[in-house]
Motif scaffolding. Structure first.
Motif, short mmCIF file in Angstrom:
data_model
loop_
_atom_site.label_atom_id
_atom_site.label_comp_id
_atom_site.label_asym_id
_atom_site.label_seq_id
_atom_site.Cartn_x
_atom_site.Cartn_y
_atom_site.Cartn_z
N GLN A 1 0.87 -1.25 0.05
CA GLN A 1 -0.06 -0.04 0.00
C GLN A 1 0.81 1.28 0.18
O GLN A 1 0.25 2.40 0.28
CB GLN A 1 -0.87 -0.10 1.30
CG GLN A 1 -1.81 -1.15 1.06
CD GLN A 1 -2.79 -1.31 2.25
OE1 GLN A 1 -2.71 -0.29 3.27
NE2 GLN A 1 -3.55 -2.35 2.31
N SER B 1 -0.08 4.27 -2.30
CA SER B 1 -1.39 4.95 -1.88
C SER B 1 -1.04 5.94 -0.63
O SER B 1 -1.43 7.08 -0.50
CB SER B 1 -2.27 3.79 -1.35
OG SER B 1 -3.57 4.51 -0.63
N ARG C 1 -1.46 9.99 -0.31
CA ARG C 1 -2.19 10.64 0.70
C ARG C 1 -1.40 11.58 1.44
O ARG C 1 -1.89 12.44 1.80
CB ARG C 1 -2.72 9.47 1.44
CG ARG C 1 -3.88 8.84 0.72
CD ARG C 1 -4.47 7.64 1.77
NE ARG C 1 -5.55 6.84 0.96
CZ ARG C 1 -6.30 5.87 1.56
NH1 ARG C 1 -6.14 5.57 2.94
NH2 ARG C 1 -7.12 5.16 1.10
#
Length: 183
Positions: A91, A94, A98
């Motif tokens: 992840q 991502s 963010r």
């Protein structure tokens, strides 16, 4: 003899009268502690769960931010357990997106993962997951039925649900009295 000139208005050295927000008293110390670990923006620490989401926040915590030249290309170090490190590794793109959205520019270009015990980085008292608020017990079926009957004529679904919850609380708190709504 020359006269002394008084400086223009200077703020008083003592604190305000009355209450002061705790953030005002501790803000400078928190900022200094965050800067020691490279966090120029404390929002990444304080709003970590909102930035990356509750699933990732339960697996990892930000530990350190190492800046490259001119503030671009920083390396964010995350702390996680060994069992969840591979899930977190998948992840990473991502998380980078963010965190950069939080900063407003491409501040983080790389993330490193540090694996340790599930209780925290330096002290054994900090847990990764935040405690959940206690769940309210379900009201008795009779109370639920009476509250639904009382709000049956309300057309708006959201308003009806809110009035049913209110009615359940009122009926449950006064069980000895016969409470009817709208009659």
């Amino acid at each position: 003899m020359p006269r002394k000139t008084t400086p223009p208005f200077s703020p008083p050295s003592r604190r305000m009268r009355g209450f002061e927000p705790a953030a005002g008293l501790l803000g400078e110390r928190i900022r200094q502690a965050g800067e020691k670990r490279g966090f120029a923006v404390a929002r990444l620490l304080t709003h970590w769960a909102e930035i990356v989401g509750p699933e990732i926040a339960a697996m990892a915590r930000p530990v350190k931010m190492s800046y490259g030249q001119q503030g671009f290309g920083a390396t964010l170090t995350l702390l996680t357990t060994g069992a969840q490190a591979q899930m977190l590794q998948m992840q990473l793109p991502s998380i980078v997106a963010r965190v950069n959205a939080c900063y407003g520019y491409s501040a983080v270009s790389r993330i490193t993962i540090t694996q340790t015990a599930p209780t925290g980085f330096a002290d054994g008292h900090a847990a990764f997951t935040t405690p959940q608020p206690p769940q309210m017990p379900q009201p008795a079926p009779e109370i639920t039925r009476r509250a639904a009957e009382a709000t049956g004529g309300v057309q708006d679904e959201g308003l009806r649900a809110a009035l049913e919850r209110l009615g359940q609380n009122v009926i449950a708190r006064a069980p000895g009295k016969d409470r009817t709504f709208g009659k």
